[in-house]
Motif scaffolding. Sequence first.
Motif, mmCIF file in Angstrom:
data_model
loop_
_atom_site.group_PDB
_atom_site.id
_atom_site.type_symbol
_atom_site.label_atom_id
_atom_site.label_comp_id
_atom_site.label_asym_id
_atom_site.label_seq_id
_atom_site.Cartn_x
_atom_site.Cartn_y
_atom_site.Cartn_z
ATOM 1 N N TRP A 198 0.834 -1.215 0.000
ATOM 2 C CA TRP A 198 0.000 0.000 0.000
ATOM 3 C C TRP A 198 0.861 1.255 0.000
ATOM 4 C CZ3 TRP A 198 -3.596 -1.966 4.486
ATOM 5 C CH2 TRP A 198 -4.474 -2.930 3.968
ATOM 6 N N LEU A 199 1.936 1.245 0.808
ATOM 7 C CA LEU A 199 2.822 2.412 0.866
ATOM 8 C C LEU A 199 3.500 2.651 -0.483
ATOM 9 C CD1 LEU A 199 4.598 2.262 4.347
ATOM 10 C CD2 LEU A 199 3.107 4.066 3.487
ATOM 11 N N ARG A 200 3.961 1.595 -1.114
ATOM 12 C CA ARG A 200 4.612 1.746 -2.418
ATOM 13 C C ARG A 200 3.668 2.392 -3.431
ATOM 14 N NH1 ARG A 200 7.231 -3.551 -1.268
ATOM 15 N NH2 ARG A 200 9.469 -3.123 -1.051
ATOM 16 N N THR A 206 6.841 0.545 -7.225
ATOM 17 C CA THR A 206 6.466 -0.869 -7.111
ATOM 18 C C THR A 206 7.627 -1.643 -6.510
ATOM 19 O OG1 THR A 206 7.311 -1.487 -9.301
ATOM 20 C CG2 THR A 206 5.027 -0.671 -9.194
ATOM 21 N N ALA A 207 7.347 -2.883 -6.120
ATOM 22 C CA ALA A 207 8.414 -3.736 -5.583
ATOM 23 C C ALA A 207 9.451 -4.029 -6.649
ATOM 24 C CB ALA A 207 7.813 -5.030 -5.038
ATOM 25 N N GLN A 208 9.002 -4.113 -7.920
ATOM 26 C CA GLN A 208 9.926 -4.398 -9.018
ATOM 27 C C GLN A 208 10.759 -3.173 -9.386
ATOM 28 O OE1 GLN A 208 6.549 -5.192 -9.134
ATOM 29 N NE2 GLN A 208 7.065 -7.259 -8.405
ATOM 30 N N GLU A 209 10.192 -1.985 -9.197
ATOM 31 C CA GLU A 209 10.896 -0.733 -9.494
ATOM 32 C C GLU A 209 10.808 0.196 -8.273
ATOM 33 O OE1 GLU A 209 9.524 1.015 -13.087
ATOM 34 O OE2 GLU A 209 9.948 -0.741 -14.311
ATOM 35 N N PRO A 210 11.539 -0.128 -7.221
ATOM 36 C CA PRO A 210 11.457 0.657 -5.985
ATOM 37 C C PRO A 210 12.222 1.971 -6.086
ATOM 38 C CG PRO A 210 13.096 -1.062 -5.731
ATOM 39 C CD PRO A 210 12.456 -1.276 -7.088
ATOM 40 N N ARG A 211 11.766 2.946 -5.346
ATOM 41 C CA ARG A 211 12.487 4.208 -5.206
ATOM 42 C C ARG A 211 12.874 4.425 -3.740
ATOM 43 N NH1 ARG A 211 9.553 8.718 -6.098
ATOM 44 N NH2 ARG A 211 11.419 9.935 -6.620
#
Length: 228
Positions: A198-200, A206-211
């Motif tokens: 939810w936070l992402r 996303t988990a695949q493209e985290p910042r």
Amino acid sequence: MAQVLLIEDDPKIRTHLARALGEQGHAIASARTAMSGLSQAVEDRPDVVVLDLGLPDLDGREVLRMLRAVSRVPVIVATARDDEQEIVRALDAGADDYVIKPFGAAQLDARIRAVLRRSRREEAGDPAFVVGGLRLEPRSREAVLDGVPLDLSPKEFDLLHYLAQRPGEVITKRELLTEVWRTVYGRADKTVDVHLSWLRRKLGETAQEPRYLHTVRGVGVKLVDPGR
């Protein structure tokens, strides 16, 4: 000494706890229904609320949501169900701690002192945490990303705030459940994954493209400045 509001419909439990906590030096007020308890919490501004989840007029989690809309008073929920998911849902709705019935006044007194210590540390702490374009204001419980306010649930804010206090450090799910949800590590460990998801979404990643939120497989998660 703390100003304690007991919201409990059972007169025997209410009387016993009021007397025992009063002997510990606390000033006690009590209510037997959710609506009268909410009214007292808003008008009297107690230091801590002890809330029975099994009230006759309103679901305990709904009481929590209504209270959290107007107050950041620490809340300890009391439940007769030793059910991990029930406890997690209550903590998710905004509770700070919990006790399982039957419990003694000494245990409740210890919980009261613990939540008040945490609350006072937060009030005395750094007024803001900044990680990259993310800014958290613990006192007002506001989160802003690149100048845009984020609409976070109470537990989403708590999770992000905990991570923001140790930027760049990998924190385990076990620690997050213990310190943010105040529950034991077990079946409910998935609640961390759900809240991170939810936070992402709200952070635009996303988990695949985290910042900001980076998962370290098999270890935990860390909050990082994406500009570094």
